[in-house]
Enzyme design. Sequence first.
Site, mmCIF file in Angstrom:
data_model
loop_
_atom_site.group_PDB
_atom_site.id
_atom_site.type_symbol
_atom_site.label_atom_id
_atom_site.label_comp_id
_atom_site.label_asym_id
_atom_site.label_seq_id
_atom_site.Cartn_x
_atom_site.Cartn_y
_atom_site.Cartn_z
ATOM 1 N N LYS A 22 107.441 82.328 -21.730
ATOM 2 C CA LYS A 22 107.869 82.039 -20.351
ATOM 3 C C LYS A 22 109.060 81.099 -20.358
ATOM 4 O O LYS A 22 110.052 81.322 -19.674
ATOM 5 C CB LYS A 22 106.715 81.378 -19.590
ATOM 6 C CG LYS A 22 107.123 80.768 -18.249
ATOM 7 C CD LYS A 22 105.978 80.100 -17.517
ATOM 8 C CE LYS A 22 105.747 78.696 -17.947
ATOM 9 N NZ LYS A 22 106.655 77.695 -17.375
ATOM 10 N N ASN A 23 108.987 80.054 -21.199
ATOM 11 C CA ASN A 23 110.030 79.011 -21.155
ATOM 12 C C ASN A 23 111.294 79.410 -21.887
ATOM 13 O O ASN A 23 112.236 78.626 -21.980
ATOM 14 C CB ASN A 23 109.467 77.694 -21.670
ATOM 15 C CG ASN A 23 108.406 77.150 -20.734
ATOM 16 O OD1 ASN A 23 108.271 77.634 -19.603
ATOM 17 N ND2 ASN A 23 107.633 76.197 -21.191
ATOM 18 N N CYS A 116 106.185 68.493 -8.931
ATOM 19 C CA CYS A 116 105.233 69.609 -9.016
ATOM 20 C C CYS A 116 103.868 68.986 -9.279
ATOM 21 O O CYS A 116 103.711 67.765 -9.224
ATOM 22 C CB CYS A 116 105.635 70.560 -10.141
ATOM 23 S SG CYS A 116 105.326 69.888 -11.773
ATOM 24 N N ARG A 121 109.500 65.395 -10.971
ATOM 25 C CA ARG A 121 110.266 66.085 -12.011
ATOM 26 C C ARG A 121 111.752 65.797 -11.763
ATOM 27 O O ARG A 121 112.470 66.588 -11.180
ATOM 28 C CB ARG A 121 109.982 67.587 -11.970
ATOM 29 C CG ARG A 121 108.523 67.948 -12.165
ATOM 30 C CD ARG A 121 107.958 67.673 -13.535
ATOM 31 N NE ARG A 121 108.551 68.495 -14.572
ATOM 32 C CZ ARG A 121 108.110 69.716 -14.888
ATOM 33 N NH1 ARG A 121 107.119 70.242 -14.214
ATOM 34 N NH2 ARG A 121 108.693 70.413 -15.829
ATOM 35 N N ASP A 305 102.558 70.840 -23.434
ATOM 36 C CA ASP A 305 101.945 71.996 -22.777
ATOM 37 C C ASP A 305 100.675 72.457 -23.476
ATOM 38 O O ASP A 305 99.881 73.196 -22.893
ATOM 39 C CB ASP A 305 102.929 73.168 -22.704
ATOM 40 C CG ASP A 305 104.131 72.832 -21.840
ATOM 41 O OD1 ASP A 305 105.145 73.519 -21.962
ATOM 42 O OD2 ASP A 305 104.051 71.855 -21.076
ATOM 43 N N ARG A 397 101.236 82.100 -13.350
ATOM 44 C CA ARG A 397 102.645 81.713 -13.577
ATOM 45 C C ARG A 397 103.024 81.882 -15.051
ATOM 46 O O ARG A 397 104.177 82.137 -15.372
ATOM 47 C CB ARG A 397 102.864 80.249 -13.158
ATOM 48 C CG ARG A 397 102.880 79.985 -11.665
ATOM 49 C CD ARG A 397 103.302 78.564 -11.387
ATOM 50 N NE ARG A 397 104.434 78.223 -12.220
ATOM 51 C CZ ARG A 397 104.570 77.043 -12.847
ATOM 52 N NH1 ARG A 397 103.635 76.121 -12.730
ATOM 53 N NH2 ARG A 397 105.619 76.786 -13.574
HETATM 54 C C1 EPZ Z 1 110.253 72.224 -19.840
HETATM 55 O O1 EPZ Z 1 110.248 71.521 -18.610
HETATM 56 C C2 EPZ Z 1 109.127 73.243 -19.737
HETATM 57 N N1 EPZ Z 1 109.389 74.150 -18.624
HETATM 58 C C3 EPZ Z 1 107.801 72.525 -19.519
HETATM 59 O O2 EPZ Z 1 106.782 73.524 -19.528
HETATM 60 C C4 EPZ Z 1 107.561 71.572 -20.678
HETATM 61 O O3 EPZ Z 1 106.360 70.850 -20.459
HETATM 62 C C5 EPZ Z 1 108.738 70.592 -20.792
HETATM 63 O O4 EPZ Z 1 109.972 71.339 -20.935
HETATM 64 C C6 EPZ Z 1 108.608 69.663 -21.993
HETATM 65 O O5 EPZ Z 1 108.520 70.417 -23.155
HETATM 66 C C7 EPZ Z 1 110.276 75.147 -18.789
HETATM 67 O O6 EPZ Z 1 110.891 75.289 -19.828
HETATM 68 C C8 EPZ Z 1 110.447 76.075 -17.618
HETATM 69 P P1 EPZ Z 1 111.990 68.134 -19.717
HETATM 70 P P2 EPZ Z 1 111.471 70.509 -18.259
HETATM 71 O O7 EPZ Z 1 113.237 68.064 -18.953
HETATM 72 O O8 EPZ Z 1 112.731 71.060 -18.785
HETATM 73 C C9 EPZ Z 1 112.000 63.703 -18.017
HETATM 74 C C10 EPZ Z 1 104.907 74.683 -18.750
HETATM 75 O O9 EPZ Z 1 103.716 74.379 -18.603
HETATM 76 N N2 EPZ Z 1 113.256 64.061 -17.349
HETATM 77 O O10 EPZ Z 1 112.053 68.388 -21.184
HETATM 78 O O11 EPZ Z 1 111.407 70.203 -16.812
HETATM 79 C C11 EPZ Z 1 110.800 64.444 -17.431
HETATM 80 O O12 EPZ Z 1 110.296 63.756 -16.309
HETATM 81 C C12 EPZ Z 1 105.997 73.711 -18.341
HETATM 82 O O13 EPZ Z 1 105.304 75.769 -19.238
HETATM 83 C C13 EPZ Z 1 113.977 63.066 -16.666
HETATM 84 O O14 EPZ Z 1 113.563 61.920 -16.588
HETATM 85 O O15 EPZ Z 1 111.025 69.238 -19.070
HETATM 86 C C14 EPZ Z 1 109.823 64.464 -18.589
HETATM 87 O O16 EPZ Z 1 109.126 63.222 -18.625
HETATM 88 C C15 EPZ Z 1 105.437 72.420 -17.780
HETATM 89 N N3 EPZ Z 1 115.145 63.410 -16.060
HETATM 90 C C16 EPZ Z 1 110.719 64.537 -19.821
HETATM 91 O O17 EPZ Z 1 112.034 64.166 -19.377
HETATM 92 C C17 EPZ Z 1 115.648 64.693 -16.126
HETATM 93 O O18 EPZ Z 1 116.753 64.932 -15.582
HETATM 94 C C18 EPZ Z 1 110.814 65.913 -20.456
HETATM 95 O O19 EPZ Z 1 111.135 66.818 -19.416
HETATM 96 C C19 EPZ Z 1 114.901 65.672 -16.824
HETATM 97 C C20 EPZ Z 1 113.719 65.336 -17.430
#
Ligand code: EPZ
Length: 417
Positions: A22-23, A116, A121, A305, A397
Amino acid sequence: MSELCITGGRRLEGAIPVQGAKNSVLPILAASVLSGSVSVIHNCPDLSDVRATLAILRHLGCRVEQQGHTITVDASTLDRCDIPERLMREMRSSVIFLGALLARTGEARLCMPGGCELGPRPIDLHLAALRRLGVDVRELGGSIRCCASGLHGGEISLAIPSVGATENAMLAACGANGLTVIYNAAREPEIWDLQQYLNACGARVAGAGSSTVVVQGGMGLHTCQHTVIADRICAATFLSAAACAGGEVEVQGVPREQLVPVLQVFAEAGCRVRSEGDRMWISSDGHLRGVSPVRTAPYPGFPTDAQPVVLAALCGSTGSSVFVETMFENRYRYTMELARMGANIRVEGRVAVVTGVERLSGAALEAPDLRGGAALVVAALAAEGESCIRCLRHIDRGYENLSGVFADLGARITRRA
Ligand code: EPZ
């Protein structure tokens, strides 16, 4: 409201060809607007998040066809650069369209994705990265308007190795004149898969999978074909179910190195795990031991995840296990549902202490989010008696035909409309 009804206690036996990731498919579908041409993408899982992304592509004017697990996107007819709130609300990760639309049209308008079920997020790192490439970002109330008369290359250093921010930076950089270097980039396999897709379209991206990604922008992009990698988190889900329900299960399509931290936990818990190429086997008598502390971290650390499904598998173990969730602040909601099954879990902020109990009991449950819902399925497969899980929209999803996969392994599981 449909529900999954599971009678636990059956050993799981068999082999699972794991669905497409998915990701991986979501950013690749967003990236398909870049080329202004046709992309044929294979091994796309049939998920509601994929359908939501296809709705956005159609809204943007692209022609989209889906035959089984192959999606064909013709982006030559794209004629918009805005994503309406109703489509953004469907899926917050649509923020990945920012970089793609900027690279293709020089403009992008969407509403703030907000939070979410997992908590806030933020996208500050995405916006900071785009500004480094010359994007003018205006946040007006709940919406974002980005324009870039001339995207230019640059150096981006991400404060956190954010998956989404890395992907948005890669896509925008493809449309920028000059070289872009992204430091402290996310290293997830899905980033590598996005690079493979972009290069198949004629882009010049290198380094994905390491902390430094380099993009030579301004390349002419063209029609391409690509096959999406398998979903490592689905694989972790199936391994977790076999570990606690007992049995012998083979998961196919995911290379061992993508799941080493998860395999390590199950080996420590008393399972036999082995692998050969992109095939992994787990065998378990269903009696697990508590494990040393599990701390989630960016790849290649323990994946956030996989935390819910692995924790669920350990609820019926002997001894106790400690989990530390470092990525999301609201990822333990599912533990309250597990408590209804008799699980003994103490949550203090980011820490969850699991004290194993003899056996969980079936219960009426509600999935709180995608991976939390999968955790309830895992727990129900090992529990005594019947569980019925509602709010399946969360599970749909990210998992294609989850009940069918487990039924093929011998579980007593049915989906009732
Ligand atoms: C991706 O989300 C995945 N989703 C998530 O999978 C996964 O948990 C996550 O990466 C971490 O591996 C998709 O790929 C669609 P991040 P993403 O930006 O990109 C902080 C699932 O269940 N952050 O790597 O949104 C954030 O709050 C989903 O399949 C900021 O602070 O995750 C988090 O603590 C859930 N500012 C950390 O970074 C930003 O601008 C990592 O988030 C962006 C992120």
